[in-house]
Design a protein around this motif. Structure first.
Motif, PDB file in Angstrom:
ATOM      1  N   LEU A   1       9.925  -5.829   6.055  1.00 14.00           N
ATOM      2  CA  LEU A   1      10.433  -6.935   5.240  1.00 14.00           C
ATOM      3  C   LEU A   1       9.345  -7.992   5.011  1.00 14.00           C
ATOM      4  N   ALA A   2       8.605  -8.338   6.052  1.00 13.96           N
ATOM      5  CA  ALA A   2       7.553  -9.360   5.911  1.00 13.96           C
ATOM      6  C   ALA A   2       6.482  -8.894   4.929  1.00 13.96           C
TER       7      ALA A   2
ATOM      8  N   ARG B   1       1.472  -2.575   4.935  1.00 15.45           N
ATOM      9  CA  ARG B   1       0.897  -3.567   4.000  1.00 15.45           C
ATOM     10  C   ARG B   1       0.298  -2.865   2.786  1.00 15.45           C
ATOM     11  N   ARG B   2      -0.448  -1.782   3.023  1.00 18.54           N
ATOM     12  CA  ARG B   2      -1.057  -1.045   1.905  1.00 18.54           C
ATOM     13  C   ARG B   2       0.019  -0.496   0.968  1.00 18.54           C
TER      14      ARG B   2
ATOM     15  N   ALA C   1      14.259  -2.615  15.088  1.00 17.81           N
ATOM     16  CA  ALA C   1      14.147  -4.008  14.628  1.00 17.81           C
ATOM     17  C   ALA C   1      12.698  -4.447  14.400  1.00 17.81           C
ATOM     18  N   PRO C   2      11.755  -4.150  15.309  1.00 17.77           N
ATOM     19  CA  PRO C   2      10.368  -4.574  15.061  1.00 17.77           C
ATOM     20  C   PRO C   2       9.783  -3.964  13.783  1.00 17.77           C
ATOM     21  N   LEU C   3      10.100  -2.689  13.515  1.00 17.74           N
ATOM     22  CA  LEU C   3       9.596  -2.052  12.294  1.00 17.74           C
ATOM     23  C   LEU C   3      10.243  -2.667  11.055  1.00 17.74           C
ATOM     24  N   ALA C   4      11.546  -2.931  11.109  1.00 23.03           N
ATOM     25  CA  ALA C   4      12.230  -3.555   9.969  1.00 23.03           C
ATOM     26  C   ALA C   4      11.616  -4.915   9.653  1.00 23.03           C
TER      27      ALA C   4
ATOM     28  N   PRO D   1       7.597 -15.090   8.024  1.00 24.97           N
ATOM     29  CA  PRO D   1       8.331 -14.572   9.191  1.00 24.97           C
ATOM     30  C   PRO D   1       9.670 -15.269   9.432  1.00 24.97           C
ATOM     31  N   SER D   2       9.696 -16.601   9.357  1.00 23.79           N
ATOM     32  CA  SER D   2      10.976 -17.290   9.575  1.00 23.79           C
ATOM     33  C   SER D   2      11.911 -17.097   8.379  1.00 23.79           C
ATOM     34  N   ALA D   3      11.335 -16.924   7.176  1.00 20.17           N
ATOM     35  CA  ALA D   3      12.157 -16.644   5.994  1.00 20.17           C
ATOM     36  C   ALA D   3      12.877 -15.310   6.159  1.00 20.17           C
ATOM     37  N   VAL D   4      12.182 -14.301   6.686  1.00 18.12           N
ATOM     38  CA  VAL D   4      12.806 -12.992   6.911  1.00 18.12           C
ATOM     39  C   VAL D   4      13.997 -13.138   7.856  1.00 18.12           C
TER      40      VAL D   4
END
Length: 402
Positions: free
Chosen positions: A364-365, A121-122, A357-360, A278-281
């Protein structure tokens, strides 16, 4: 092939393969494509089943030599490249794959990945803030590329001064995954593999002597019932994490923003409600897939959609075709940022499901979230052009104003 325009080297096909996929799903869901020498599979149910079918594999070398499998021997000059790649888990099969994935998963844990969220995030806020201060520009080089490269470099523990080396090495190595790479592309990939593995070997040895709080140190220390990664496996894993950890994410970011800018109603919906991120990603990953095709080797004869594909054949599983299959997704050519359920297969399925996948999803979010907050008026300057590659599909650049 008649009038069905499956041509992964055509700029028009790369720019919009979806009409061809629709025709293929309806008329020729499984067919042999002479120019690539591959069986092309486009329906969701077939791609789903084959990804889980152990009669197919990313490699056949655990069962047979190239010659025994009816394939040409690899050129000697490619040995350093394949030694590096096959030391990681992507291009091997059980039992080697099972062992490598188990060991890597002990270091690359869900808790560790979720713990990266504040850092991601930062970094996303810093990149988006600088981009806004500059008045916009190429979103790919200014925001989409630096974020995942920096995250994976920080995670691995690569010194900041060395990070500019990573993206060129990765891009050169990934050139080998395109269809029928040229001789020059192959030689460039080998040179990058030699340089990258040499760099990581030195770094890994330093971390074994003097461990730090980073993933290279963790991978060097990780053990399971006395088993541990060899030095070659450690280096192959780091290269895989870096290549897989940012090439597709960069393209997913660019493809996603281009999808939003072409669908202003959905972009306005997202700007009005950031809880949709999240759903947009998930929907952007489905709608314009950054890694539209994955290949598998047929280890035993397999029948798909009434067609028998023989042992020794190569199958091109069209993830992007499956992700627009109307048998699974209502109105599949419509971008719907609230789509639920959304069982896209962008990250694969089965034993080779994307470990990152969790990191991607976090990257993206946070990237989309930061730009939505800091650049609410982000707008397109000119229509982007697609890069020529199809296996890793993305834009040359995405020029925007803020």
């Amino acid at each position: 092939m008649g009038n069905i325009p499956y041509d992964p080297w055509s700029p028009d096909f790369v720019a919009d393969p979806y009409p061809a996929y629709a025709a293929l799903r309806a008329e020729r869901p499984v067919f042999f494509h002479e120019p690539t020498g591959q069986w092309v599979v486009t329906r969701y149910a077939d791609v789903d089943a084959l990804l889980r079918d152990r009669r197919l594999g990313r490699s056949y070398l655990h069962l047979a030599t190239h010659e025994e499998f009816g394939q040409p021997a690899e050129a000697d000059f490619l040995t350093p490249f394949w030694d590096l790649i096959r030391a990681g888990m992507l291009d091997v099969e059980p039992p080697a794959h099972t062992r490598l994935r188990r060991l890597v998963s002990r270091a690359f844990t869900a808790r560790m990945v979720e713990g990266l969220r504040p850092t991601v995030r930062r970094l996303a806020e810093e990149l988006a803030g600088a981009f806004v201060a500059e008045g916009g520009g190429d979103l790919l080089t200014r925001v989409a590329e630096p974020l995942p490269v920096t995250v994976i470099a920080e995670m691995l523990g690569i010194p900041e001064s060395d990070r500019p080396l990573l993206r060129p090495w990765s891009a050169d190595i990934c050139g080998m995954y395109e269809l029928n790479p040229s001789a020059q592309t192959q030689r460039t990939a080998v040179a990058a593999a030699v340089e990258f593995s040499g760099y990581l070997r030195e770094l890994a040895r330093a971390r074994r002597r003097d461990p730090r709080v980073d993933l290279i140190s963790s991978l060097a220390q990780v053990a399971d019932e006395g088993d541990r990664l060899s030095e070659d496996e450690l280096i192959g894993t780091c290269v895989l994490l870096l290549n897989a950890g940012h090439e597709a994410t960069v393209n997913a970011t660019g493809n996603g923003w281009w999808s939003l800018l072409r669908n202003p109603g959905e972009l306005a919906r997202l700007r009005a409600d950031h809880t949709l991120v999240p759903s947009a990603v998930e929907e952007l990953l489905r709608y314009d897939t950054a890694a539209p095709m994955f290949e598998r080797w047929v280890l035993e004869d397999v029948t798909v959609g009434g067609v028998t594909i023989p042992r020794g054949a190569e199958v091109a599983l069209q993830f992007a075709g499956a992700n627009r299959d109307p048998a699974v997704f209502a109105d599949p050519d419509r971008l719907d940022l609230g789509r639920d359920p959304n069982p896209h297969i962008t990250f694969g399925l089965g034993i080779h499901y994307c470990l990152g996948a969790p990191l991607a999803r976090i990257e993206l979010a946070e990237s989309f979230g930061a730009l939505l907050r800091l650049a609410p008026g982000l707008a397109l300057v000119e229509e982007p052009k697609w890069k020529p590659g199809f296996v890793l599909r993305g834009l040359e650049e995405l020029q925007v104003t803020v």
